[in-house]
Enzyme design. Structure first.
Site, PDB file in Angstrom:
ATOM      1  N   LYS A  11      25.818  29.935 -22.445  1.00  0.00           N
ATOM      2  CA  LYS A  11      24.963  30.692 -23.346  1.00  0.00           C
ATOM      3  C   LYS A  11      25.240  32.274 -23.203  1.00  0.00           C
ATOM      4  O   LYS A  11      25.929  32.941 -24.399  1.00  0.00           O
ATOM      5  CB  LYS A  11      23.455  30.927 -23.350  1.00  0.00           C
ATOM      6  CG  LYS A  11      22.748  31.996 -24.187  1.00  0.00           C
ATOM      7  CD  LYS A  11      21.438  31.747 -24.025  1.00  0.00           C
ATOM      8  CE  LYS A  11      21.003  32.886 -22.845  1.00  0.00           C
ATOM      9  NZ  LYS A  11      19.674  33.026 -22.773  1.00  0.00           N
ATOM     10  N   SER A 155      19.715  43.724 -17.611  1.00  0.00           N
ATOM     11  CA  SER A 155      21.055  44.171 -17.594  1.00  0.00           C
ATOM     12  C   SER A 155      21.575  44.082 -18.978  1.00  0.00           C
ATOM     13  O   SER A 155      22.586  44.614 -19.258  1.00  0.00           O
ATOM     14  CB  SER A 155      21.898  43.233 -16.745  1.00  0.00           C
ATOM     15  OG  SER A 155      21.977  41.588 -17.033  1.00  0.00           O
ATOM     16  N   GLU A 298      17.419  33.926 -13.632  1.00  0.00           N
ATOM     17  CA  GLU A 298      17.363  32.988 -14.344  1.00  0.00           C
ATOM     18  C   GLU A 298      17.266  31.527 -13.595  1.00  0.00           C
ATOM     19  O   GLU A 298      16.787  30.671 -14.168  1.00  0.00           O
ATOM     20  CB  GLU A 298      18.455  32.788 -15.539  1.00  0.00           C
ATOM     21  CG  GLU A 298      19.829  32.570 -14.782  1.00  0.00           C
ATOM     22  CD  GLU A 298      20.790  33.676 -14.548  1.00  0.00           C
ATOM     23  OE1 GLU A 298      21.905  33.671 -14.846  1.00  0.00           O
ATOM     24  OE2 GLU A 298      19.959  34.669 -14.096  1.00  0.00           O
TER      25      GLU A 298
END
EC number: 2.5.1.19
Length: 412
Positions: A11, A155, A298
């Protein structure tokens, strides 16, 4: 379990390639991109502003830059990349570009990016919170220059500015002031991809990024497999004492998900990077972990799920920023795992877990794909875990339910 899982494209790389291709001087091709809700929304947003994005083929998307103009509307869904990467591009458009998304998207951190864009000459109307809904009044160009920003929430706030900066009149110099920027590997990915497209980037000074003005070249982008998306599948090898192979795992990469090799080894797995890909083998035991996950936020839900099944305590910290993701992931993980009998303590920036006997029950996913991944991992070892919603995995991996079912049934 013995399974071979071919992952969809990254992604993070797909999103960056789409933005860079939309502002390049010529056409680009994305090979093996991720087709998921987030990347479809990114393509649709750029298309709405005037770029030609042909995503008709699963294995090959083409992007032809066009005149960027409004009025146009961009639906960000729940995507952090869309809400943070596209507004700087909208400043280059001629006319108003509106942005909004799912209800929770309005709570995701966006204010620092809006303030930064205003400081370099972009006119933006935003909600009182500084976030969505917002309107970027594009003037056909952005002056650029020096920007100071607190990017401790994400970020992506820095990456969004850098990706569009080659098209700014003065380029950009971004200085971060505040607590450490999380997920720093994603910034290295942004800088590397900018260079590959022809930009001049200096990220040699800590918390300072410089992008010179200049045209980008259209090019072919080969999208790596999504390494973060591998987390639940590789975790399954540890939980079941089995073996999972992910073909195509890159030897070198800027993807933070590559750290799975280190984390899973520390938790009791055996990881081998072979010519065929990454092979993770469970040893029949899952061990606790004391780790700073600030660069790999994540991965937290899948690692926490493993920790809930471990034979020793875990302390996972450095991820306060994931409270601002699709949901407050720290609070949600603590709440849902506690409901299954886990011994969990919520910290400001993470979680502590101690060995406990878990039982079945309902597990709410909060429209968050990573929460669904965590529940799936726990459900391998705990009978009767019921996810409230599996469709949320379409955000980054629409095929997740079928892939998961196939490896559990041993047919993939």
């Amino acid at each position: 379990m013995r399974a071979r899982v071919r992952l969809p494209g990254s992604k993070s790389i797909t999103a960056r390639a789409l933005v860079l291709s939309a502002i390049a001087a010529g056409p680009s091709t994305l090979r093996y991109p991720l087709r998921a809700r987030d990347t479809e929304l990114m393509a649709a947003g750029l298309r709405a502003m005037g770029a030609e994005v042909d995503s008709g083929q699963d294995e090959r998307w083409t992007v032809r830059p066009g005149r960027l103009a409004g009025p146009a509307h961009v639906d960000v869904g729940l995507s952090g990349t869309v809400m943070r990467f596209v507004p700087p591009v909208a400043g280059l458009a001629d006319g108003p570009i509106t942005f909004d998304g799912d209800p929770h998207a309005r709570q995701r951190p966006l204010g620092p990016l809006v303030d930064a864009l205003r400081s370099i000459g972009v006119r933006i109307d935003s909600a009182d919170t500084g976030g969505l809904p917002l309107t970027v009044h594009g003037a056909g160009g952005v002056t650029g220059g020096d920007v100071t920003i607190d990017a401790s929430a994400s970020s992506q706030l820095v990456s969004g500015l850098l990706l569009a900066a080659p098209a700014f009149d003065k380029g950009i110099v971004v200085r971060h002031v505040g607590p450490p920027v999380p997920s720093a590997p994603h910034l290295r990915m942004t800088a590397q991809m900018l260079r590959e497209a022809g930009a001049t980037v200096d990220d040699s000074t800590r918390d300072v990024w410089t992008v010179e003005p200049g045209g980008l070249s259209g090019r072919d982008w080969d999208i790596e497999p999504d390494l973060s998306g591998a987390a639940p599948f590789l975790a399954a090898a540890l939980v079941t004492g089995g073996q999972v192979t992910v073909p195509g795992w890159p030897r070198t990469t800027t993807q933070p998900g590559d750290r799975l090799r280190e984390l899973l080894t520390a938790m009791g797995g055996e990881c081998a990077l072979t010519d065929d890909g990454l092979v993770v083998t469970g040893t029949g035991a899952v061990h606790g972990l004391d780790a700073d996950l600030s660069e790999v936020g994540e991965l937290t839900p899948a690692i926490v799920a493993l920790a809930a099944l471990a034979d020793s305590p875990s302390r996972l910290t450095g991820v306060g920023h994931i409270r601002g993701h699709e949901t407050d992931r720290i609070a949600a993980l603590a709440r849902e795992l506690t409901g299954l009998g886990a011994d969990v303590t919520e910290l400001d920036d993470g979680l502590e877990l101690r060995p406990a006997t878990l039982h079945g029950g309902d597990f709410a996913t909060y429209e968050d794909h990573r929460m669904a991944h965590a529940a799936a991992v726990v459900g391998l070892a705990v009978p009767g875990v019921r996810l409230s919603d599996i469709a949320c995995t379409s955000k980054t991996m629409p095929e997740f339910p079928e892939l998961w079912a196939s490896i559990v049934e041993g047919t993939h």
